[in-house]
Design an enzyme around this catalytic site. Structure first.
Site, PDB file in Angstrom:
ATOM      1  N   GLY A  15       0.836  -1.197   0.000  1.00  0.00           N
ATOM      2  CA  GLY A  15       0.000   0.000   0.000  1.00  0.00           C
ATOM      3  C   GLY A  15       0.864   1.238   0.000  1.00  0.00           C
ATOM      4  O   GLY A  15       2.067   1.164   0.299  1.00  0.00           O
ATOM      5  N   GLN A  51       2.932  10.119   1.757  1.00  0.00           N
ATOM      6  CA  GLN A  51       4.250   9.479   1.850  1.00  0.00           C
ATOM      7  C   GLN A  51       5.191   9.928   0.733  1.00  0.00           C
ATOM      8  O   GLN A  51       6.404   9.772   0.848  1.00  0.00           O
ATOM      9  CB  GLN A  51       4.122   7.949   1.825  1.00  0.00           C
ATOM     10  CG  GLN A  51       3.463   7.375   3.081  1.00  0.00           C
ATOM     11  CD  GLN A  51       3.359   5.870   3.007  1.00  0.00           C
ATOM     12  OE1 GLN A  51       2.426   5.343   2.413  1.00  0.00           O
ATOM     13  NE2 GLN A  51       4.324   5.179   3.587  1.00  0.00           N
ATOM     14  N   CYS A  53       5.821  -0.241   7.496  1.00  0.00           N
ATOM     15  CA  CYS A  53       5.494   0.974   6.756  1.00  0.00           C
ATOM     16  C   CYS A  53       6.690   1.357   5.905  1.00  0.00           C
ATOM     17  O   CYS A  53       7.827   1.337   6.381  1.00  0.00           O
ATOM     18  CB  CYS A  53       5.159   2.103   7.724  1.00  0.00           C
ATOM     19  SG  CYS A  53       4.695   3.639   6.897  1.00  0.00           S
ATOM     20  N   LEU A  54       6.441   1.721   4.659  1.00  0.00           N
ATOM     21  CA  LEU A  54       7.534   2.111   3.764  1.00  0.00           C
ATOM     22  C   LEU A  54       8.212   3.399   4.255  1.00  0.00           C
ATOM     23  O   LEU A  54       9.353   3.661   3.879  1.00  0.00           O
ATOM     24  CB  LEU A  54       7.007   2.292   2.337  1.00  0.00           C
ATOM     25  CG  LEU A  54       6.473   1.015   1.670  1.00  0.00           C
ATOM     26  CD1 LEU A  54       5.894   1.331   0.294  1.00  0.00           C
ATOM     27  CD2 LEU A  54       7.549  -0.057   1.572  1.00  0.00           C
ATOM     28  N   HIS A  68      -4.457   1.376   7.636  1.00  0.00           N
ATOM     29  CA  HIS A  68      -3.100   1.932   7.714  1.00  0.00           C
ATOM     30  C   HIS A  68      -2.967   3.137   6.756  1.00  0.00           C
ATOM     31  O   HIS A  68      -2.432   4.186   7.137  1.00  0.00           O
ATOM     32  CB  HIS A  68      -2.104   0.815   7.364  1.00  0.00           C
ATOM     33  CG  HIS A  68      -0.665   1.225   7.294  1.00  0.00           C
ATOM     34  ND1 HIS A  68       0.288   0.756   8.168  1.00  0.00           N
ATOM     35  CD2 HIS A  68       0.003   2.040   6.423  1.00  0.00           C
ATOM     36  CE1 HIS A  68       1.461   1.277   7.854  1.00  0.00           C
ATOM     37  NE2 HIS A  68       1.331   2.044   6.792  1.00  0.00           N
ATOM     38  N   GLU A  69      -3.492   2.983   5.538  1.00  0.00           N
ATOM     39  CA  GLU A  69      -3.361   4.066   4.534  1.00  0.00           C
ATOM     40  C   GLU A  69      -4.258   5.254   4.863  1.00  0.00           C
ATOM     41  O   GLU A  69      -3.845   6.409   4.681  1.00  0.00           O
ATOM     42  CB  GLU A  69      -3.681   3.560   3.126  1.00  0.00           C
ATOM     43  CG  GLU A  69      -2.859   2.386   2.610  1.00  0.00           C
ATOM     44  CD  GLU A  69      -1.368   2.484   2.835  1.00  0.00           C
ATOM     45  OE1 GLU A  69      -0.855   3.617   2.981  1.00  0.00           O
ATOM     46  OE2 GLU A  69      -0.711   1.430   2.892  1.00  0.00           O
ATOM     47  N   HIS A 127      -2.587   7.421   7.299  1.00  0.00           N
ATOM     48  CA  HIS A 127      -1.594   8.324   6.691  1.00  0.00           C
ATOM     49  C   HIS A 127      -2.266   9.622   6.218  1.00  0.00           C
ATOM     50  O   HIS A 127      -1.683  10.699   6.325  1.00  0.00           O
ATOM     51  CB  HIS A 127      -0.915   7.664   5.484  1.00  0.00           C
ATOM     52  CG  HIS A 127       0.264   6.791   5.809  1.00  0.00           C
ATOM     53  ND1 HIS A 127       1.386   7.261   6.450  1.00  0.00           N
ATOM     54  CD2 HIS A 127       0.506   5.477   5.560  1.00  0.00           C
ATOM     55  CE1 HIS A 127       2.279   6.263   6.579  1.00  0.00           C
ATOM     56  NE2 HIS A 127       1.754   5.165   6.038  1.00  0.00           N
TER      57      HIS A 127
HETATM   58  O1  GNR Z   1       3.976  -2.484   2.604  1.00  0.00           O
HETATM   59  C1  GNR Z   1       3.302  -2.386   3.623  1.00  0.00           C
HETATM   60  N1  GNR Z   1       3.011  -3.485   4.331  1.00  0.00           N
HETATM   61  C2  GNR Z   1       2.118  -3.513   5.390  1.00  0.00           C
HETATM   62  C3  GNR Z   1       2.114  -4.626   6.207  1.00  0.00           C
HETATM   63  C4  GNR Z   1       1.248  -4.711   7.258  1.00  0.00           C
HETATM   64  C5  GNR Z   1       0.373  -3.681   7.508  1.00  0.00           C
HETATM   65  C6  GNR Z   1       0.373  -2.559   6.716  1.00  0.00           C
HETATM   66  C7  GNR Z   1       1.239  -2.472   5.656  1.00  0.00           C
HETATM   67  S1  GNR Z   1       1.209  -1.081   4.642  1.00  0.00           S
HETATM   68  C8  GNR Z   1       2.869  -1.048   4.081  1.00  0.00           C
HETATM   69  C9  GNR Z   1       3.066   0.017   3.035  1.00  0.00           C
HETATM   70  C10 GNR Z   1       2.892   1.388   3.646  1.00  0.00           C
HETATM   71  O2  GNR Z   1       3.702   1.890   4.373  1.00  0.00           O
HETATM   72  N2  GNR Z   1       1.805   2.013   3.377  1.00  0.00           N
HETATM   73  O3  GNR Z   1       1.563   3.210   3.931  1.00  0.00           O
HETATM   74 NI    NI Z   2       2.676   3.260   5.785  1.00  0.00          NI
END
Ligand code: GNR
Ligand code: NI
Length: 188
Positions: free
Chosen positions: A48, A53, A95-96, A137-138, A141
Site C-alpha cells: 500500500g 508518503q 510501513c515504507l 493503515h493508509e 496516513h
Molecule cells: O507495505 C506495507 N506493508 C504492510 C504490512 C502490514 C500492515 C500494513 C502495511 S502497509 C505497508 C506500506 C505502507 O507503508 N503504506 O503506507
Molecule cells: Ni505506511
C-alpha cells in the site's frame, strides 16, 4: 508521460503529520499521481501507499495485497471513507516510511470503504484480512497518523532512534559517493 518512482518520506517528518485534503476532481493529474504511486509502491515492495508518503497531501491511496491475498487486485482509492468497522485483528504492521520496523497493531478485521475509482466513479467494497488492515493503515496516513502512533511510547522512541541513525547513514552514503568506489578499487 511514463510513470516515475517518487521519493518516500521517512518518519519522523513533519510532512507525514500533515492532514491530506479531498480531491475535487479525478482528472489526468490525479491519474498520473496514482500511476506514480503504484510504480513507487511496487519498486519498494509494499502492499500500500498513501499520497502524503510522497509529499502530496491529497486523499489518494493505492493498494495491492495480491502477495498475501491472491484473489484480490490492485486498487486505487480517491477520497476513501471507512463507513463501518467489524471485529478485531492484530497484525504485525510495517510501513515504507519506517523501513525495517514492524510492530503488532490492533485494527478492525473488516471494513466497508467507499471511494472514487480512477474514473471518478463511486465504489463501495468490504475488505478483510491484510486488505482491511492496509486500508486502515493508509487512511491513517491521510490523517497524519503512522502505525507507530498505535504502539507504546517506549517502542516508538526506540524506533525514532533507529530512524535517526538510518537517516544519518543514508546522508553519509550520498555525501561520499566516491568512498565506496575508491575503497573497492583499493582492494583490487
Ligand atoms: O507495505 C506495507 N506493508 C504492510 C504490512 C502490514 C500492515 C500494513 C502495511 S502497509 C505497508 C506500506 C505502507 O507503508 N503504506 O503506507
Ligand atoms: Ni505506511
Amino acid at each position: 508521460m511514463k510513470a516515475m518512482v517518487r521519493e518516500i518520506l521517512i518518519w519522523p517528518d513533519p510532512r507525514l503529520k500533515k492532514k491530506a485534503v479531498p480531491v475535487t476532481k479525478v482528472d489526468d493529474d490525479v491519474r498520473a499521481l496514482i500511476r506514480d504511486m503504484f510504480e513507487t509502491m511496487y519498486h519498494a515492495d509494499g502492499v500500500g501507499l498513501a499520497a502524503p508518503q510522497v509529499g502530496v497531501h491529497l486523499n489518494v491511496i493505492v493498494l495491492d495485497t495480491t502477495p498475501r491475498q491472491p484473489e484480490s487486485k490492485p486498487i486505487a482509492m480517491v477520497n476513501p471513507e471507512i463507513l463501518s468497522y467489524e471485529g478485531k485483528i492484530v497484525y504485525a504492521e510495517g510501513c515504507l516510511s519506517i523501513p525495517g520496523e514492524s510492530e503488532d497493531v490492533e485494527r478492525a478485521a473488516q471494513v466497508t470503504v467507499r471511494y472514487l475509482d480512477e474514473q471518478g466513479v463511486e465504489q463501495t467494497i468490504k475488505a478483510d484480512g491484510l486488505l482491511a488492515v492496509a486500508v486502515q493503515h493508509e487512511t491513517d496516513h491521510l490523517k497524519g497518523i503512522v502505525f507507530v502512533d498505535h504502539v507504546s511510547m517506549l517502542k516508538r522512541e526506540l524506533i525514532r532512534k533507529r530512524m535517526k541513525k538510518l537517516k544519518v547513514d543514508r546522508a553519509e552514503e550520498s555525501e561520499k559517493p566516491s568512498k565506496r568506489a575508491s575503497g573497492a578499487s583499493a582492494s583490487l
